[in-house]
Every structure is written in C-alpha cells, then in structure tokens.
Design a protein around this motif. Structure first.
Motif, PDB file in Angstrom:
ATOM      1  N   ASN A   1      14.142  59.104  33.872  1.00 39.21           N
ATOM      2  CA  ASN A   1      15.567  59.418  33.756  1.00 39.21           C
ATOM      3  C   ASN A   1      15.942  59.327  32.279  1.00 39.21           C
ATOM      4  OD1 ASN A   1      18.256  59.881  34.178  1.00 39.21           O
ATOM      5  ND2 ASN A   1      18.615  58.091  35.483  1.00 39.21           N
ATOM      6  N   MET A   2      16.380  60.436  31.686  1.00 42.86           N
ATOM      7  CA  MET A   2      16.603  60.501  30.250  1.00 42.86           C
ATOM      8  C   MET A   2      17.621  59.441  29.796  1.00 42.86           C
ATOM      9  SD  MET A   2      14.430  62.702  29.703  1.00 42.86           S
ATOM     10  CE  MET A   2      14.495  63.403  28.061  1.00 42.86           C
ATOM     11  N   PRO A   3      17.441  58.948  28.549  1.00 43.78           N
ATOM     12  CA  PRO A   3      18.309  57.875  28.054  1.00 43.78           C
ATOM     13  C   PRO A   3      19.787  58.272  28.004  1.00 43.78           C
ATOM     14  CG  PRO A   3      16.441  58.244  26.578  1.00 43.78           C
ATOM     15  CD  PRO A   3      16.383  59.313  27.605  1.00 43.78           C
ATOM     16  N   ASP A   4      20.080  59.571  27.819  1.00 40.20           N
ATOM     17  CA  ASP A   4      21.495  59.946  27.725  1.00 40.20           C
ATOM     18  C   ASP A   4      22.122  60.267  29.087  1.00 40.20           C
ATOM     19  OD1 ASP A   4      20.081  62.234  28.089  1.00 40.20           O
ATOM     20  OD2 ASP A   4      21.056  63.395  26.504  1.00 40.20           O
ATOM     21  N   SER A   5      21.404  59.987  30.167  1.00 39.93           N
ATOM     22  CA  SER A   5      21.987  60.157  31.500  1.00 39.93           C
ATOM     23  C   SER A   5      23.070  59.101  31.719  1.00 39.93           C
ATOM     24  CB  SER A   5      20.913  60.000  32.582  1.00 39.93           C
ATOM     25  OG  SER A   5      20.025  61.087  32.562  1.00 39.93           O
TER      26      SER A   5
ATOM     27  N   MET B   1      23.951  58.387  35.004  1.00 39.87           N
ATOM     28  CA  MET B   1      23.769  57.927  36.381  1.00 39.87           C
ATOM     29  C   MET B   1      22.324  57.531  36.635  1.00 39.87           C
ATOM     30  SD  MET B   1      26.444  58.355  38.269  1.00 39.87           S
ATOM     31  CE  MET B   1      28.070  58.880  37.764  1.00 39.87           C
ATOM     32  N   PRO B   2      22.107  56.583  37.559  1.00 35.46           N
ATOM     33  CA  PRO B   2      20.749  56.383  38.058  1.00 35.46           C
ATOM     34  C   PRO B   2      20.406  57.490  39.064  1.00 35.46           C
ATOM     35  CG  PRO B   2      22.250  54.907  39.196  1.00 35.46           C
ATOM     36  CD  PRO B   2      23.082  55.696  38.202  1.00 35.46           C
ATOM     37  N   HIS B   3      19.132  57.806  39.200  1.00 38.52           N
ATOM     38  CA  HIS B   3      18.700  58.847  40.138  1.00 38.52           C
ATOM     39  C   HIS B   3      17.382  58.419  40.780  1.00 38.52           C
ATOM     40  CE1 HIS B   3      21.711  61.646  38.551  1.00 38.52           C
ATOM     41  NE2 HIS B   3      21.331  61.305  37.333  1.00 38.52           N
ATOM     42  N   ASN B   4      16.989  59.131  41.831  1.00 37.25           N
ATOM     43  CA  ASN B   4      15.682  58.910  42.452  1.00 37.25           C
ATOM     44  C   ASN B   4      15.218  60.220  43.057  1.00 37.25           C
ATOM     45  OD1 ASN B   4      17.117  59.244  44.810  1.00 37.25           O
ATOM     46  ND2 ASN B   4      16.829  57.167  45.550  1.00 37.25           N
ATOM     47  N   ILE B   5      14.125  60.205  43.808  1.00 41.93           N
ATOM     48  CA  ILE B   5      13.657  61.444  44.436  1.00 41.93           C
ATOM     49  C   ILE B   5      13.123  61.166  45.840  1.00 41.93           C
ATOM     50  CG2 ILE B   5      11.299  61.355  43.499  1.00 41.93           C
ATOM     51  CD1 ILE B   5      11.618  64.461  43.037  1.00 41.93           C
ATOM     52  N   ASP B   6      13.537  62.007  46.779  1.00 41.48           N
ATOM     53  CA  ASP B   6      13.023  61.991  48.153  1.00 41.48           C
ATOM     54  C   ASP B   6      12.326  63.330  48.340  1.00 41.48           C
ATOM     55  OD1 ASP B   6      12.711  62.581  50.861  1.00 41.48           O
ATOM     56  OD2 ASP B   6      14.730  61.971  51.443  1.00 41.48           O
TER      57      ASP B   6
ATOM     58  N   SER C   1      11.174  53.805  46.063  1.00 42.43           N
ATOM     59  CA  SER C   1      10.234  53.466  44.994  1.00 42.43           C
ATOM     60  C   SER C   1      10.524  54.209  43.703  1.00 42.43           C
ATOM     61  CB  SER C   1       8.795  53.737  45.442  1.00 42.43           C
ATOM     62  OG  SER C   1       8.747  54.441  46.641  1.00 42.43           O
ATOM     63  N   SER C   2      11.475  55.135  43.730  1.00 42.79           N
ATOM     64  CA  SER C   2      11.693  55.931  42.521  1.00 42.79           C
ATOM     65  C   SER C   2      13.085  55.746  41.931  1.00 42.79           C
ATOM     66  CB  SER C   2      11.457  57.415  42.824  1.00 42.79           C
ATOM     67  OG  SER C   2      12.397  57.869  43.775  1.00 42.79           O
ATOM     68  N   PHE C   3      13.869  54.792  42.417  1.00 43.75           N
ATOM     69  CA  PHE C   3      15.210  54.572  41.880  1.00 43.75           C
ATOM     70  C   PHE C   3      15.101  54.224  40.398  1.00 43.75           C
ATOM     71  CE2 PHE C   3      18.965  52.033  40.950  1.00 43.75           C
ATOM     72  CZ  PHE C   3      19.963  52.834  41.473  1.00 43.75           C
ATOM     73  N   THR C   4      15.724  55.060  39.557  1.00 45.40           N
ATOM     74  CA  THR C   4      15.485  54.955  38.117  1.00 45.40           C
ATOM     75  C   THR C   4      16.788  54.981  37.326  1.00 45.40           C
ATOM     76  OG1 THR C   4      13.480  56.247  38.532  1.00 45.40           O
ATOM     77  CG2 THR C   4      14.088  55.890  36.237  1.00 45.40           C
ATOM     78  N   ALA C   5      17.036  53.926  36.566  1.00 44.04           N
ATOM     79  CA  ALA C   5      18.240  53.848  35.733  1.00 44.04           C
ATOM     80  C   ALA C   5      18.062  54.719  34.490  1.00 44.04           C
ATOM     81  CB  ALA C   5      18.486  52.402  35.333  1.00 44.04           C
ATOM     82  N   PRO C   6      19.175  55.107  33.839  1.00 37.24           N
ATOM     83  CA  PRO C   6      19.052  55.899  32.603  1.00 37.24           C
ATOM     84  C   PRO C   6      18.143  55.208  31.588  1.00 37.24           C
ATOM     85  CG  PRO C   6      21.339  55.816  33.306  1.00 37.24           C
ATOM     86  CD  PRO C   6      20.581  54.900  34.217  1.00 37.24           C
ATOM     87  N   GLY C   7      17.248  55.977  30.982  1.00 41.43           N
ATOM     88  CA  GLY C   7      16.356  55.435  29.966  1.00 41.43           C
ATOM     89  C   GLY C   7      15.132  54.745  30.550  1.00 41.43           C
ATOM     90  N   HIS C   8      14.969  54.775  31.859  1.00 42.65           N
ATOM     91  CA  HIS C   8      13.810  54.143  32.488  1.00 42.65           C
ATOM     92  C   HIS C   8      12.951  55.201  33.179  1.00 42.65           C
ATOM     93  CE1 HIS C   8      16.387  50.711  31.858  1.00 42.65           C
ATOM     94  NE2 HIS C   8      15.346  49.921  32.081  1.00 42.65           N
ATOM     95  N   SER C   9      11.729  54.765  33.590  1.00 39.91           N
ATOM     96  CA  SER C   9      10.937  55.661  34.412  1.00 39.91           C
ATOM     97  C   SER C   9      10.280  54.853  35.511  1.00 39.91           C
ATOM     98  CB  SER C   9       9.922  56.424  33.567  1.00 39.91           C
ATOM     99  OG  SER C   9       8.994  55.526  33.042  1.00 39.91           O
ATOM    100  N   SER C  10       9.897  55.534  36.580  1.00 37.49           N
ATOM    101  CA  SER C  10       9.264  54.823  37.687  1.00 37.49           C
ATOM    102  C   SER C  10       8.089  55.636  38.202  1.00 37.49           C
ATOM    103  CB  SER C  10      10.274  54.561  38.799  1.00 37.49           C
ATOM    104  OG  SER C  10      10.899  55.767  39.148  1.00 37.49           O
TER     105      SER C  10
END
Ligand SMILES: [Cu+2]
Length: 508
Positions: A127-131, A133-138, A151-160
């Motif tokens: 999830n890009m640092p300038d996002s 919102m947090p996002h994930n993928i199903d 398992s993929s819930f990702t805050a801005p600037g993080h990766s999973s």
C-alpha cells in the motif's frame, strides 16, 4: 469437448421413450444430469493439487487493462510471485470529470494476474505511502476463509505477504474487502485472476481484458470537475456511471480494441459491481463460445451473457465482417446514458455475402462514435474561470449536438420532412433566439410552423443537460447553418430552466 458416454445415451433414449407417460414432477432432466460421466468433470479442488512447486520461483507478468498476460505455457506447478501495489489516484472518469480512484496497480480494473492450476502463489500487497486508507485483497481464486483478506490487511506505507495454492481453474474476480467494502469496490478496487487449467486455454489470435463497474458521484452524469463519492447513491444502488475499464471512453475512439477479419477474439470479462449485474452483449457479434461464470464448461452460440457482480466470463468469437462492434451492458440505458460502452474495431475486407455493409453510425452511437468530447471539457474549464469564448462554446456545442440532437434534427440541422423540423435557417429560432434554451430544457409539444411547414409532434425535454451544456448547444445552433448568430450564456440557460415552458404555437 463433451464426450457423451454410451450409458448416458441409453438413459436419454429411455427417458425419451417414457416421456409421454411422465408426470411433470418426475424431473427427468435432473436425473439425466446426475449420470454425467466422470470424465466430464475436472475434479475441482480435490484434483487441483499437483504437488510441490517445481523449479525456480517465477515472477508473474502483470498487465494493465485491456491487455492479458501471455499464457504460462507450463506443464508443471510453479511458485509464482505476484507483486501488486495499491495506489490511490485521481483519474478521468469522463471528459472533464475526475474522480479519486483506489486501484490495484494504478488502473481500474487492477492488473490482470495469470497463473496455472496447482501453482503456489506468493502474494505481496504493497500500500503506497501516500495512500490515505488501509486496503487488503480477497481473491475469489483462493481456497481459505476470507480469500486472503485477513492476511493482507495493509496500512499506508506497509506491505503484506500471504501464500495460497490455486486449486481450482477458472477466471476469478479479486477485490478489496476493507470496510466499508462497498466504498472500496465502488472506488475501483477489483480485477481478474485467471487460473489456467493444466492444459492451458485454447490458442486464439487476440485476448482482451474488460471489466464492468458501477460508480457513484455526487454530481450528475458528465457534470464537470472533480467529483466526490456519494455513499447514499451507492446504498440506493443508483449509479451515476456504469463503465467498462473505469472511464467513459476507456475503450472507444483511438483506444478501441482492435482485431482483424479472420481472427478469433477471446474476451476475459469481469464485473466488479459493487451493485449491478451485467447483461453483457456485443452488438453485431454472436459469442461462438461462452465459458459462463468463468468456469470450465462452455455454452455455444450466445447473444447476451449474464455476469454477476463479483463474477466473470470468458467468451470467444470469430470475426467475419469488418467494422465497429459495440460492447454494451444490454440494460441499455446504462450503455447510452451512463457510459457502459466499448468498441472492438475489426479491419479487413468486406464480406457482402455475410453482411451487406454500412458502419454503425451516429444514429446508433451519437457522440460515442467518436468520443471527442475534449472541446466540452475545455469549455467547462473556461466557464469555471469566467473567460469562456463564443468559439469555445461553439466547439463544445458541436460535440454535444452530435450526441444529443442530431439523431432527430440530423447532423446538419436539416430536419426530416413532416417529422423533425429543421434547425437550419429556422424562422422559429430567428423570431426569438431565447426559445432555444427553453425548447431544449422543456421540450416542445403541439402544432408548430417552421419555414412555412407544419409540424405537430413531441420533442422530449432534455433537462438532464447542465446549464453550461444547454448554453453551448444553443450557441452552436445559433451560429450554424444560416441561423442569425449570437450567444446564449449559462445565466440565460438557468433562467430558461426556471421559467415556464414556451408554448409551441405561441408567436405563430
Ligand atoms: Cu481498499
């Protein structure tokens, strides 16, 4: 493809013989289906595990729509690494209209992912640092609770990272599943993952990636400027736009899909929703094959296929005749009034034995035939800054006229005798140019005399047009085809909207 075994044939024959005596509640069809030979079944997830991944890990080739990655071409399961970035960005949704999309890979729909049944997929979501919102993928191609979402819930600037084995072949939707889910999906967070069957997909000449989605903006359809998401419209399932590949004009004009006569085209079509079901149709073609619901069986000779929200389908057709083929959601107001329209252009020699000719033209497509709405956007931008020239109004009005008025009044305003009065050299307009915005907004009913000829019909009101658009169309008409010239401003249009409709026979 389907091998009908001898016992099945016998069963069908027996059923046919006993049919006259059959009571309606005997359900013979259901019984026959149950005897489907095991060779006809793929085995589903239980037969999708071909053991541990072989060889070196492979980095998946991801493509932006409308492109599809090449076939994996593999005969053994592999470890496939998918790296997908979540990017929030402003993109055009229509000419002169922008929207803040949330994307997988920078596009709507997101990047196309292609793997083979039995592959082990190591998924990296960044999830890009300038996002904001947090996002994930199903991914609907995942076997496991949530399809990867938890398992993929990702805050801005993080990766999973998470890993899954693609056990079922098929074409699957993936989407963001972060609350409020409807909002994340409505903002464009979906795409497709193809899990090829072990033998791969049959070879075709062209493959394209098209995905439908519905969008909910605070402003009206084509209202210019930056548009915010409207949650209430989303809840009401009342979209402002219904689009293929995230923008009006994403697949028309010089961005149309292309093919040649003699080729076979395969479309991978998804529907992200969030709300609407698609009645997917290609005007002028018949699907030779449809892998309905993105599964393993195909149906043949299909006109329109239903694609549920969160579902997909593959379809193939062979090109016999050159020209423009229009992809639509056949819930047809969505195509012509909300944007759900794309074009596949086939080049090649005519084949008059199959079709006598004539391109789809403005009568069918209006301004969608050549979506050169740039003039409309320029005019809207100038209007905002307060320095809109008559020239800009005329250019914008011309494009709008083609889509809004020309089907009835004809491209050169010449009208059609006894049916549609002329706008060219119209003495009705010349007598009082202010009637133009009023007629557009309120319509016209009853007897009217134009250039000495009587008309007694009904023009529907077109009050979906903005004041800007009414002003620009009016100004274009006033300055065309021997009309007296002059200008109708946005304020004139607003006044006409507020005023009582002009009487058709008034002044005559
Ligand atoms: Cu999201």
């Amino acid at each position: 493809m389907k091998r009908v075994t001898r016992p099945l044939l016998l069963a069908i024959a027996a059923l046919a013989l006993s049919l006259p005596a059959c009571r309606s509640d005997d359900k013979p069809a259901a019984d026959a289906a149950q005897t489907t030979a095991p060779e006809d079944q793929t085995g589903g997830s239980r037969k999708g595990d071909f053991g541990p991944p072989q060889g070196e890990p492979i980095k998946a080739v991801l493509t932006s729509p409308p492109l599809v990655p090449p076939a994996t071409g593999r005969t053994a399961p592999a470890k496939v690494i998918v790296e997908l970035d979540v990017i929030e960005k402003d993109l055009p949704i229509s000419e002169g209209v922008t929207y803040t999309f949330w994307t997988f890979g920078g596009t709507v729909p997101g990047s196309f992912i292609r793997v083979r049944q039995g592959d082990t997929v190591e998924f990296h979501l960044r999830n890009m640092p300038d996002s904001k919102m947090p996002h994930n993928i199903d991914l609907h191609g995942v076997t496991g609770p949530g399809g990867g979402a938890a398992s993929s819930f990702t805050a801005p600037g993080h990766s999973s990272r998470f890993t899954f084995k693609a056990l079922n072949a098929g074409l699957y939707v993936y989407h963001c599943a972060t609350a409020p889910v409807g909002m994340h999906v409505a903002n464009g967070m979906y795409g497709l993952i193809l899990v090829e069957p072990p033998e791969g997909m049959p070879k075709v000449d062209r493959e394209y990636y098209v995905m439908q989605g519905d969008f909910y903006t605070a402003g009206k359809y084509r209202e210019k400027g930056h548009q915010a998401f409207d949650m209430q419209k989303g809840i009401d399932e009342n979209p402002t736009y219904v689009l293929f590949n995230g923008a009006e004009g994403a697949l028309t004009g010089d961005k149309a899909l292309t093919t040649k006569v003699g080729e076979t085209v395969r479309l991978y079509v998804g529907n992200g929703g969030p709300n609407l079901v698609s009645s997917f149709h290609v005007i002028g073609e018949i699907f030779d094959k449809v892998w309905y619901e993105g599964g393993s069986k195909f149906q043949e000779n299909v006109q329109t296929t239903l694609i549920p929200a969160g579902g997909a389908a593959m379809m193939e057709f062979h090109m016999e005749v050159p020209g423009s083929y229009v992809l639509v959601d056949h819930s047809i107001f969505r195509a012509f009034n909300k944007g759900a329209l794309a074009i596949l252009k086939a080049d090649g020699p005519e084949n008059k034995a199959i079709y006598s000719g004539k391109e789809v033209d403005y009568v069918y497509l209006g301004d969608r035939a050549a979506p050169n709405m740039a003039a409309v956007a320029t005019a809207a931008a100038s209007a905002k800054t307060g320095d809109l020239s008559v020239e800009e109004q005329i250019n914008a009005g011309k494009a709008l006229f083609a889509g809004t008025c020309s089907t009835c009044h004809q491209p050169e305003g010449q009208g059609m005798e006894g049916v549609f009065p002329p706008l060219a050299k119209s003495d009705y307009i010349a007598a009082d140019p202010k009637r133009l915005p009023s007629t557009i907004l309120h319509g016209l009913v009853g007897p009217v005399k134009v250039n000495g000829k009587d008309y007694n019909s009904n023009m529907p009101p077109m009050n979906q047009l903005t004041d800007d658009e009414v002003a620009n169309i009016s100004t274009y008409v006033l300055n065309s085809w021997g009309n007296p010239g002059g200008r109708v401003t946005k304020a004139d249009a607003a006044a006409a909207r507020a005023a009582k409709p002009a009487n058709a026979s008034g002044g005559h």
